[in-house]
Scaffold this motif. Structure first.
Motif, PDB file in Angstrom:
ATOM      1  N   PRO A   1      21.398  26.279  31.980  1.00 16.84           N
ATOM      2  CA  PRO A   1      21.484  25.506  33.224  1.00 16.84           C
ATOM      3  C   PRO A   1      22.454  26.150  34.211  1.00 16.84           C
ATOM      4  O   PRO A   1      23.534  26.621  33.828  1.00 16.84           O
ATOM      5  N   LEU A   2      22.053  26.166  35.475  1.00 13.21           N
ATOM      6  CA  LEU A   2      22.864  26.804  36.513  1.00 13.21           C
ATOM      7  C   LEU A   2      24.263  26.218  36.564  1.00 13.21           C
ATOM      8  O   LEU A   2      25.248  26.952  36.682  1.00 13.21           O
ATOM      9  N   GLY A   3      24.371  24.912  36.441  1.00  9.80           N
ATOM     10  CA  GLY A   3      25.685  24.277  36.474  1.00  9.80           C
ATOM     11  C   GLY A   3      26.608  24.792  35.383  1.00  9.80           C
ATOM     12  O   GLY A   3      27.808  24.972  35.607  1.00  9.80           O
ATOM     13  N   ALA A   4      26.057  25.051  34.213  1.00  6.33           N
ATOM     14  CA  ALA A   4      26.861  25.575  33.102  1.00  6.33           C
ATOM     15  C   ALA A   4      27.387  26.968  33.424  1.00  6.33           C
ATOM     16  O   ALA A   4      28.524  27.298  33.100  1.00  6.33           O
ATOM     17  N   LEU A   5      26.558  27.783  34.066  1.00  3.85           N
ATOM     18  CA  LEU A   5      27.003  29.130  34.445  1.00  3.85           C
ATOM     19  C   LEU A   5      28.076  29.071  35.529  1.00  3.85           C
ATOM     20  O   LEU A   5      29.064  29.799  35.483  1.00  3.85           O
TER      21      LEU A   5
ATOM     22  N   ASN B   1      15.297  37.586  44.237  1.00  2.00           N
ATOM     23  CA  ASN B   1      14.193  38.468  44.592  1.00  2.00           C
ATOM     24  C   ASN B   1      14.342  39.903  44.087  1.00  2.00           C
ATOM     25  O   ASN B   1      13.576  40.776  44.469  1.00  2.00           O
ATOM     26  N   THR B   2      15.299  40.132  43.172  1.00  2.00           N
ATOM     27  CA  THR B   2      15.401  41.456  42.565  1.00  2.00           C
ATOM     28  C   THR B   2      14.297  41.692  41.546  1.00  2.00           C
ATOM     29  O   THR B   2      14.049  42.832  41.149  1.00  2.00           O
TER      30      THR B   2
ATOM     31  N   LEU C   1      21.838  34.748  35.287  1.00  2.73           N
ATOM     32  CA  LEU C   1      22.145  34.012  36.515  1.00  2.73           C
ATOM     33  C   LEU C   1      20.924  33.960  37.425  1.00  2.73           C
ATOM     34  O   LEU C   1      20.581  32.898  37.961  1.00  2.73           O
ATOM     35  N   ARG C   2      20.235  35.075  37.565  1.00  4.56           N
ATOM     36  CA  ARG C   2      19.047  35.139  38.422  1.00  4.56           C
ATOM     37  C   ARG C   2      17.993  34.127  37.980  1.00  4.56           C
ATOM     38  O   ARG C   2      17.436  33.396  38.795  1.00  4.56           O
TER      39      ARG C   2
ATOM     40  N   SER D   1      18.388  31.426  36.079  1.00  2.00           N
ATOM     41  CA  SER D   1      18.890  30.061  36.233  1.00  2.00           C
ATOM     42  C   SER D   1      18.778  29.629  37.690  1.00  2.00           C
ATOM     43  O   SER D   1      18.430  28.481  37.979  1.00  2.00           O
ATOM     44  N   LEU D   2      19.072  30.541  38.600  1.00  2.89           N
ATOM     45  CA  LEU D   2      18.891  30.252  40.023  1.00  2.89           C
ATOM     46  C   LEU D   2      17.422  29.998  40.341  1.00  2.89           C
ATOM     47  O   LEU D   2      17.085  29.055  41.057  1.00  2.89           O
ATOM     48  N   ARG D   3      16.537  30.825  39.786  1.00  3.14           N
ATOM     49  CA  ARG D   3      15.101  30.665  40.049  1.00  3.14           C
ATOM     50  C   ARG D   3      14.616  29.281  39.613  1.00  3.14           C
ATOM     51  O   ARG D   3      13.860  28.618  40.317  1.00  3.14           O
ATOM     52  N   VAL D   4      15.083  28.811  38.452  1.00  4.62           N
ATOM     53  CA  VAL D   4      14.696  27.489  37.965  1.00  4.62           C
ATOM     54  C   VAL D   4      15.190  26.408  38.934  1.00  4.62           C
ATOM     55  O   VAL D   4      14.463  25.460  39.246  1.00  4.62           O
ATOM     56  N   ALA D   5      16.414  26.546  39.437  1.00  7.46           N
ATOM     57  CA  ALA D   5      16.936  25.573  40.411  1.00  7.46           C
ATOM     58  C   ALA D   5      16.100  25.603  41.693  1.00  7.46           C
ATOM     59  O   ALA D   5      15.784  24.550  42.256  1.00  7.46           O
TER      60      ALA D   5
END
Length: 166
Positions: A74-78, A19-20, A52-53, A55-59
Motif C-alpha cells: 500500500p502506498l501509505g505504508a511506503l 510512466n517509466t 513505489l511506481r 503502488s502509485l499506479r494502484v492509487a
C-alpha cells in the motif's frame, strides 16, 4: 503514449515515475542509465523505485475508479518512511511541505503527494483504464471524470471494441 500536458507542480514527478513503464511493450526506462539518472537513482535503488511506481499506479487507478492491477505494498505504508517538514519562506512567509531529506526519490514523491493533497489536485492524477496502458495522466476535465490517457488512442480503441461487440 499520451499527448496530454504534464501534471502540475510536484505531481509531474509522480506522473513521470509511473510512466517509466510502458505496460503494452514492457519497456522500462529504469533499466537505462538515462532513466535512473533522471530520478537520481543508483542500481541498488531500482527495486524500491519499482515498488513505489506500482503502488502509485494502484492509487492512480483507484482515483479513476478502477481495481488494482495486482497486489502491491500500500502506498501509505511506503510513504510513512519519508518524513516531511514544513518549509517556510523567510521572504514572504509562505509555507510548503518538503521532504526532510531531498535526496531519496521516496521523500520527493511523498512531498509531491502531500502538497497535491493540500492543493486538492491529488485525486486528479489518474491511470488510464485501458489494461494494456495504465499510463498516468492529469485529469483536467471539468467534471473530473476522464477515463483514458488519450481519447485519440485508448479512448478510441475502447469505443471501437464496444462498437464491434454490438
Amino acid at each position: 503514449m499520451s499527448e496530454r500536458s504534464p501534471a502540475p507542480g510536484g505531481l509531474e514527478l509522480v506522473q513521470s515515475l509511473v510512466n517509466t513503464l510502458d505496460v503494452e511493450s514492457g519497456a522500462d526506462s529504469l533499466d537505462t542509465a538515462e532513466g535512473r539518472t533522471r530520478f537520481g537513482l543508483a542500481e541498488s535503488d531500482i527495486p524500491a523505485a519499482r515498488e513505489l511506481r506500482e503502488s502509485l499506479r494502484v492509487a492512480l487507478l483507484a482515483h479513476a475508479g478502477h481495481p488494482a492491477h495486482r497486489e502491491v505494498t500500500p502506498l501509505g505504508a511506503l510513504l510513512t518512511a519519508a518524513p516531511l517538514v514544513v518549509a517556510v519562506d523567510a521572504a514572504d512567509g509562505s509555507a510548503t511541505l518538503a521532504p526532510a531529506d531531498e535526496g531519496p526519490l521516496l521523500s520527493r514523491v511523498a512531498a509531491a503527494v502531500a502538497q497535491a493533497l493540500v492543493e486538492g489536485a491529488w485525486t486528479r492524477l489518474k491511470a488510464c483504464e485501458a489494461v494494456d496502458c495504465h499510463w498516468a495522466y492529469f485529469d483536467r476535465s471539468p467534471a473530473g471524470r476522464g477515463r483514458w490517457c488519450s481519447m485519440q488512442v485508448c479512448g478510441a480503441r475502447a469505443k471501437m471494441r464496444r462498437y464491434r461487440a454490438k
